[in-house]
Design an enzyme around this catalytic site. Structure first.
Site, PDB file in Angstrom:
ATOM      1  N   CYS A 128       0.819  -1.225   0.000  1.00 18.87           N
ATOM      2  CA  CYS A 128       0.000   0.000   0.000  1.00 18.87           C
ATOM      3  C   CYS A 128       0.849   1.270   0.000  1.00 18.87           C
ATOM      4  O   CYS A 128       0.321   2.355  -0.271  1.00 18.87           O
ATOM      5  CB  CYS A 128      -0.953  -0.011   1.187  1.00 18.87           C
ATOM      6  SG  CYS A 128      -2.133  -1.370   1.100  1.00 18.87           S
ATOM      7  N   HIS A 270      -3.376   7.275   2.634  1.00 14.79           N
ATOM      8  CA  HIS A 270      -3.758   5.996   2.029  1.00 14.79           C
ATOM      9  C   HIS A 270      -5.107   5.586   2.604  1.00 14.79           C
ATOM     10  O   HIS A 270      -5.304   5.607   3.830  1.00 14.79           O
ATOM     11  CB  HIS A 270      -2.691   4.944   2.336  1.00 14.79           C
ATOM     12  CG  HIS A 270      -3.167   3.545   2.116  1.00 14.79           C
ATOM     13  ND1 HIS A 270      -3.764   3.140   0.947  1.00 14.79           N
ATOM     14  CD2 HIS A 270      -3.157   2.451   2.930  1.00 14.79           C
ATOM     15  CE1 HIS A 270      -4.094   1.863   1.050  1.00 14.79           C
ATOM     16  NE2 HIS A 270      -3.739   1.424   2.241  1.00 14.79           N
ATOM     17  N   ASN A 300     -10.418  -0.018   0.045  1.00 17.05           N
ATOM     18  CA  ASN A 300      -8.956   0.102   0.112  1.00 17.05           C
ATOM     19  C   ASN A 300      -8.381  -0.501  -1.169  1.00 17.05           C
ATOM     20  O   ASN A 300      -8.398  -1.718  -1.350  1.00 17.05           O
ATOM     21  CB  ASN A 300      -8.443  -0.634   1.344  1.00 17.05           C
ATOM     22  CG  ASN A 300      -6.928  -0.612   1.481  1.00 17.05           C
ATOM     23  OD1 ASN A 300      -6.207  -0.404   0.503  1.00 17.05           O
ATOM     24  ND2 ASN A 300      -6.434  -0.851   2.680  1.00 17.05           N
TER      25      ASN A 300
HETATM   26  N1  COA Z   1     -18.115  -8.665   9.752  1.00 16.45           N
HETATM   27  C1  COA Z   1     -18.589  -8.908  10.986  1.00 16.45           C
HETATM   28  N2  COA Z   1     -17.803  -9.218  12.021  1.00 16.45           N
HETATM   29  C2  COA Z   1     -16.486  -9.266  11.816  1.00 16.45           C
HETATM   30  C3  COA Z   1     -15.916  -9.013  10.558  1.00 16.45           C
HETATM   31  C4  COA Z   1     -16.776  -8.705   9.494  1.00 16.45           C
HETATM   32  N3  COA Z   1     -16.365  -8.439   8.247  1.00 16.45           N
HETATM   33  N4  COA Z   1     -14.572  -9.141  10.655  1.00 16.45           N
HETATM   34  C5  COA Z   1     -14.301  -9.453  11.923  1.00 16.45           C
HETATM   35  N5  COA Z   1     -15.473  -9.528  12.642  1.00 16.45           N
HETATM   36  C6  COA Z   1     -15.637  -9.826  14.047  1.00 16.45           C
HETATM   37  C7  COA Z   1     -14.527 -10.632  14.644  1.00 16.45           C
HETATM   38  O1  COA Z   1     -14.705 -11.995  14.427  1.00 16.45           O
HETATM   39  C8  COA Z   1     -14.634 -10.263  16.088  1.00 16.45           C
HETATM   40  O2  COA Z   1     -15.697 -11.004  16.683  1.00 16.45           O
HETATM   41  P1  COA Z   1     -15.553 -11.535  18.172  1.00 16.45           P
HETATM   42  O3  COA Z   1     -15.429 -10.323  19.043  1.00 16.45           O
HETATM   43  O4  COA Z   1     -16.832 -12.291  18.366  1.00 16.45           O
HETATM   44  O5  COA Z   1     -14.330 -12.395  18.192  1.00 16.45           O
HETATM   45  C9  COA Z   1     -15.073  -8.805  16.066  1.00 16.45           C
HETATM   46  O6  COA Z   1     -15.641  -8.589  14.759  1.00 16.45           O
HETATM   47  C10 COA Z   1     -13.947  -7.855  16.270  1.00 16.45           C
HETATM   48  O7  COA Z   1     -12.849  -8.272  15.445  1.00 16.45           O
HETATM   49  P2  COA Z   1     -11.556  -7.434  15.292  1.00 16.45           P
HETATM   50  O8  COA Z   1     -10.668  -8.071  14.278  1.00 16.45           O
HETATM   51  O9  COA Z   1     -10.994  -7.134  16.640  1.00 16.45           O
HETATM   52  O10 COA Z   1     -12.222  -6.116  14.693  1.00 16.45           O
HETATM   53  P3  COA Z   1     -11.605  -4.702  14.490  1.00 16.45           P
HETATM   54  O11 COA Z   1     -12.433  -3.694  15.173  1.00 16.45           O
HETATM   55  O12 COA Z   1     -10.128  -4.692  14.730  1.00 16.45           O
HETATM   56  O13 COA Z   1     -11.840  -4.494  12.954  1.00 16.45           O
HETATM   57  C11 COA Z   1     -10.590  -4.543  10.936  1.00 16.45           C
HETATM   58  C12 COA Z   1     -11.254  -5.369  12.004  1.00 16.45           C
HETATM   59  C13 COA Z   1      -9.901  -5.472   9.940  1.00 16.45           C
HETATM   60  C14 COA Z   1     -11.669  -3.720  10.220  1.00 16.45           C
HETATM   61  C15 COA Z   1      -9.571  -3.606  11.619  1.00 16.45           C
HETATM   62  O14 COA Z   1      -8.737  -4.328  12.470  1.00 16.45           O
HETATM   63  C16 COA Z   1      -8.773  -2.838  10.645  1.00 16.45           C
HETATM   64  O15 COA Z   1      -9.291  -2.005   9.922  1.00 16.45           O
HETATM   65  N6  COA Z   1      -7.445  -3.082  10.657  1.00 16.45           N
HETATM   66  C17 COA Z   1      -6.573  -2.416   9.722  1.00 16.45           C
HETATM   67  C18 COA Z   1      -6.726  -3.036   8.401  1.00 16.45           C
HETATM   68  C19 COA Z   1      -6.098  -2.226   7.331  1.00 16.45           C
HETATM   69  O16 COA Z   1      -6.265  -1.042   7.282  1.00 16.45           O
HETATM   70  N7  COA Z   1      -5.377  -2.917   6.488  1.00 16.45           N
HETATM   71  C20 COA Z   1      -4.777  -2.288   5.395  1.00 16.45           C
HETATM   72  C21 COA Z   1      -3.464  -1.762   5.730  1.00 16.45           C
HETATM   73  S1  COA Z   1      -2.826  -1.084   4.294  1.00 16.45           S
END
Ligand code: COA
Length: 351
Positions: A128, A270, A300
């Site tokens: 990215c 980004h 993204n």
């Molecule tokens: N829909 C519904 N629930 C989801 C889900 C989805 N698409 N993805 C994960 N969950 C659930 C998980 O299973 C978890 O459930 P649990 O509490 O029962 O175990 C809960 O949501 C929280 O998961 P978590 O991974 O802690 O969520 P989060 O708030 O961290 O959000 C992301 C997940 C991926 C959106 C977040 O971590 C994020 O944006 N990270 C950065 C990613 C990014 O920007 N990547 C690119 C870099 S260039």
């Protein structure tokens, strides 16, 4: 080596005295097929509400079967060349994490597709952050006289490497391309690119990774299994490092340019996740109304994200001539980068 390396100081590269890189054209492209959050809920255990509230994404564009990154890059590259008034370039750089193949690079194919066979062409692999790294490479080619005009493209077809059943990645990543034409000019003219700040931390490579298919696996004699070839991400850890490194790189780029946060007319982070972009804006002290965003409509798009947003913003007249623009990126590697430029204001758009 003792302990973890000190990553507080990123590498800052000043433009060589003499020839600076100046923006001469911008363009973008997204594939026509739109996938809404609602469409994802038909086969994934997720919801429109979850995706919007956690990522800010409502829909995204994805390629049709048989369409790879080169086709996206060619469309965006052609638009950028047109906005630059046509003419040739001496070099084509494609930043991508979804090359057409492991080998060879995608850039020569893109150059040929644009009728530019014979020019220098290479890929930049910094996920990215690839577009910022590619801008820096292009500026280096211009500074050393290797090229007078360079086409820099960020293009990714992430839908081709994301496991459609992985709800953490399938809701975030999408496809698109953005491009700029850089020409040789002077550092004092509108459109000039400022110093680039670049950094990486390979000790955290496993946070964002396609584990198989490369030499690490193949040297063991193993061929990749299906899961080895999907994109894997540890979202929560990525989130934390994304805010930290994007903010620090942005502040370092401002410092190198001699700008304060209050001087910035438009910050283009980004488009990783709307919450990350908001957090970075707050952390570096740029008001929300100066932080550009299109993630709700396009998701993204990895290396395409920043040039796509630059081109879209420019096409709607968002930048006044001389506007001060800051861009900052973070992604797999880990790798990050930021730079500044002013807006030239004399580019062509439309048909
Ligand atoms: N829909 C519904 N629930 C989801 C889900 C989805 N698409 N993805 C994960 N969950 C659930 C998980 O299973 C978890 O459930 P649990 O509490 O029962 O175990 C809960 O949501 C929280 O998961 P978590 O991974 O802690 O969520 P989060 O708030 O961290 O959000 C992301 C997940 C991926 C959106 C977040 O971590 C994020 O944006 N990270 C950065 C990613 C990014 O920007 N990547 C690119 C870099 S260039």
């Amino acid at each position: 080596m003792n302990g973890h390396p000190d990553l507080s100081a990123a590498t800052a590269v000043a433009p060589a005295a003499g020839r600076a890189a100046v923006i001469a054209g911008v363009g973008s492209w997204v594939p026509p097929r739109i996938v809404t959050n609602e469409e994802l809920t038909r086969y994934l255990d997720t919801s429109d509400e979850w995706i919007r509230s956690r990522t800010g994404i409502a829909r995204r564009h994805v390629v049709d079967p048989g369409v790879g990154t080169a086709a996206l890059a060619i469309e965006a590259g052609a638009a950028a060349l047109k906005s630059a008034g046509g003419g040739d370039v001496d070099s084509v750089i494609v930043a991508t994490a979804t090359p057409e193949r492991l080998c060879p690079a995608t850039a020569p194919q893109v150059a040929a597709g644009l009728g530019l066979s014979g020019v220098a062409a290479h890929d930049v692999a910094a996920v990215c952050s690839g577009f910022v790294y590619a801008l820096n490479s292009a500026a280096g080619q211009i500074a050393t006289g290797t090229a007078d005009r360079v086409l820099v493209i960020g293009a990714d077809a992430f839908s081709t490497i994301v496991d459609p059943m992985d709800r953490q990645t399938a809701v975030i990543f999408a496809d698109g391309a953005g491009a700029v034409v850089l020409r040789a000019g002077s550092a004092s003219e509108p459109g000039a690119l400022g110093p680039c700040v670049l950094g990486s931390d390979g000790e955290l490579a496993e946070l964002i990774m396609i584990p198989g298919g490369g030499s690490a696996q193949r040297s063991t004699g193993q061929l990749p299994g299906p899961d080895d070839l999907w994109f894997h991400m540890r979202g929560r850890d990525v989130y934390r490092y994304a805010v930290e490194h994007t903010s620090n790189a942005a502040l370092a780029a401002l410092d190198r340019a001699g700008w304060r946060p209050a001087d910035v007319d438009c910050f283009i982070p980004h488009q990783a996740n709307a919450r990350i972009c908001t957090a970075v804006g707050e952390r570096i002290g740029i008001p929300a109304d100066r932080v550009a965003s299109n993630i709700e409509r396009v998701g993204n798009t990895a290396a395409a994200s920043i040039p796509l947003l630059i081109a879209e913003s420019a096409a709607t007249g968002a930048f006044d001539p001389g506007a001060r623009i800051l861009i900052a990126a973070f992604g797999g590697g880990l790798a990050w980068g930021a730079t500044t430029f002013t807006w030239p204001g004399t580019l062509g758009f439309g048909d």
